[in-house]
Design a protein around this motif. Structure first.
Motif, PDB file in Angstrom:
ATOM      1  N   SER A  21      43.618  44.226  33.496  1.00  0.00           N
ATOM      2  CA  SER A  21      45.086  43.572  33.120  1.00  0.00           C
ATOM      3  C   SER A  21      45.328  42.503  34.070  1.00  0.00           C
ATOM      4  O   SER A  21      45.789  41.371  33.803  1.00  0.00           O
ATOM      5  N   ASP A  23      42.939  40.916  36.092  1.00  0.00           N
ATOM      6  CA  ASP A  23      42.278  39.841  35.838  1.00  0.00           C
ATOM      7  C   ASP A  23      42.463  38.757  34.826  1.00  0.00           C
ATOM      8  O   ASP A  23      42.577  37.809  34.943  1.00  0.00           O
ATOM      9  N   ARG A  24      43.110  39.531  33.643  1.00  0.00           N
ATOM     10  CA  ARG A  24      43.533  38.580  32.499  1.00  0.00           C
ATOM     11  C   ARG A  24      44.695  37.767  32.964  1.00  0.00           C
ATOM     12  O   ARG A  24      44.696  36.650  32.670  1.00  0.00           O
ATOM     13  N   TRP A  25      45.437  38.379  33.613  1.00  0.00           N
ATOM     14  CA  TRP A  25      46.931  37.640  33.806  1.00  0.00           C
ATOM     15  C   TRP A  25      46.539  36.512  35.160  1.00  0.00           C
ATOM     16  O   TRP A  25      47.129  35.605  35.039  1.00  0.00           O
ATOM     17  N   ALA A  66      36.679  33.063  34.591  1.00  0.00           N
ATOM     18  CA  ALA A  66      36.682  33.654  33.365  1.00  0.00           C
ATOM     19  C   ALA A  66      35.231  34.523  33.139  1.00  0.00           C
ATOM     20  O   ALA A  66      35.276  35.634  32.643  1.00  0.00           O
TER      21      ALA A  66
END
Length: 403
Positions: A21, A23-25, A66
């Motif tokens: 989570s 990493d995604r944010w 990414a």
């Protein structure tokens, strides 16, 4: 393999634990900042050769961030990846100082991957570059623009370092707890296996073993009386055959850990006294024996009834092998809250304390005590040299067990 080992093998030594989570944010924040800074640069400087290079660098930085999780997980790759991220960010910031704001997600990448000392040094260099970039677009030199970013960066790194140390300490405690639970489960398994082996040894000794001993004595008696007392010999053989059949059933019950079928199906309380009478008859004693019942018979739990019968077998085996008695009596007494079995012989007796210490009276008494203890019962042994022996075992009887 634990998490720290996995991180070392993958080349990740940073102070922040991996989190999908996070990493995604961080990717979302980085993309938003890159788009905002790129739009600002194009709006102010136009889309020329430099503008195209800035857009390409921003796109490369976003794609690199990414795609990190999709690339090979070699031990050296995370370090190469984070160095590339810092170089890309530094180049963008040198050309367009507004990209300095992207330092935050890039710094998180540094903290995620590099060891503490290297992470601090890298963040300090990034902060210095950020300060220099801001100085280019500001009038004069503002000390706050120098001390502020460096101080905030260091405090952030140290704060995350403290959090990481606490997290790892908790993880170590959890690992120790898991190991302790695993050791406890293994010890319980070993204890359970040992208890089961002890139970089987005890039950085989007091059931199958005593049955085989009785069969041997009966067949010896039949052989001696075969020519002169054929009727008595046939009776001995008949009793030996019945004992063998009962022994076969007992083997099956011991393996299944079940009480004898007649005891399990008892609804009147008569099965236990009858089983004790059969036990005394099959014991092949060359002495007088009798079974007495005092009190009103009640239905006891099948496992308790089986324990009483097997206790009687073990006690009678001791009488036959050690007591040299002329008479033995089995007395079953039903009291209000317990059932008591007394096995009394008039043999030569012994010193209970000495026998218990030396273990010289075989497995019988030890098995009787262990069996009674496993069912909440109590065993008393009264004996003295020349005065015979009395073995008493008592079990509690609950109201539910009564008819």
């Amino acid at each position: 393999m634990n998490a720290p080992t996995d991180r070392r093998r993958s080349g990740v030594h940073g102070i922040l634990a991996p989190a999908a989570s996070l990493d995604r944010w961080l990717l979302v924040v980085l993309v938003v900042l890159l788009v905002t800074c790129a739009v600002r640069y194009v709006d102010r400087h136009g889309l020329g050769a430099t503008g195209t290079a800035v857009l390409a660098g921003a796109l490369a930085l976003a794609l690199a961030y990414a795609t990190r999780g999709l690339l090979p997980g070699r031990s050296w790759w995370p370090t190469v990846w984070v160095v590339g991220m810092v170089v890309l960010w530094g180049a963008l910031t040198a050309v367009a100082p507004s990209f300095a704001w992207c330092a935050v997600p890039v710094a998180f990448a540094v903290l995620r991957v590099l060891p503490f000392a290297w992470a601090v040094g890298t963040v300090v260099l990034m902060t210095a570059l950020l300060t220099a970039a801001w100085a280019r677009i500001s009038d004069g030199v503002d000390p706050v623009q120098v001390a502020g970013p460096i101080g905030v960066a260091l405090l952030t790194v140290l704060a995350y370092r403290a959090l990481d140390l606490e997290t790892r300490a908790r993880q170590d405690l959890l690992d120790e707890l898991v190991d302790a639970q695993a050791d406890l489960a293994e010890e319980q398994h070993r204890s359970g296996a040992l208890a089961e082996r002890t139970r089987l040894s005890r039950e085989i000794h007091d059931s199958v073993g005593q049955g085989l001993s009785s069969i041997n004595l009966l067949l010896q008696a039949a052989e001696q009386a075969w020519d002169t007392q054929s009727t008595a010999a046939r009776e001995h053989v008949h009793t030996a055959a019945a004992t063998a059949r009962d022994g076969l059933d007992e083997v099956r019950r011991v393996v299944r850990d079940l009480a004898p079928a007649d005891l399990a199906a008892d609804s009147t309380g008569a099965a236990l006294p009858d089983a004790l009478r059969r036990t005394a008859a099959q014991a092949a004693l060359a002495i007088d024996s009798e079974v007495r019942v005092h009190g009103t018979p009640v239905v006891v739990a099948p496992e308790v009834a089986a324990a009483l019968v097997r206790t009687a077998r073990g006690a009678l085996a001791n009488v036959r092998e050690h007591a040299h008695a002329g008479r033995v009596a089995l007395t079953l007494t039903y009291q209000q809250d317990e059932v008591v079995l007394d096995v009394r012989d008039d043999g030569r007796g012994f010193e209970p304390d000495q026998v218990r210490a030396a273990g010289s009276r075989g497995r019988g008494l030890a098995g009787i005590r262990d069996r009674a203890a496993s069912l909440g019962g109590q065993v008393d042994v009264e004996s003295a040299p020349g005065e015979g022996t009395t073995v008493s075992v008592r079990f509690p009887v609950t109201v539910e067990e009564a008819p």
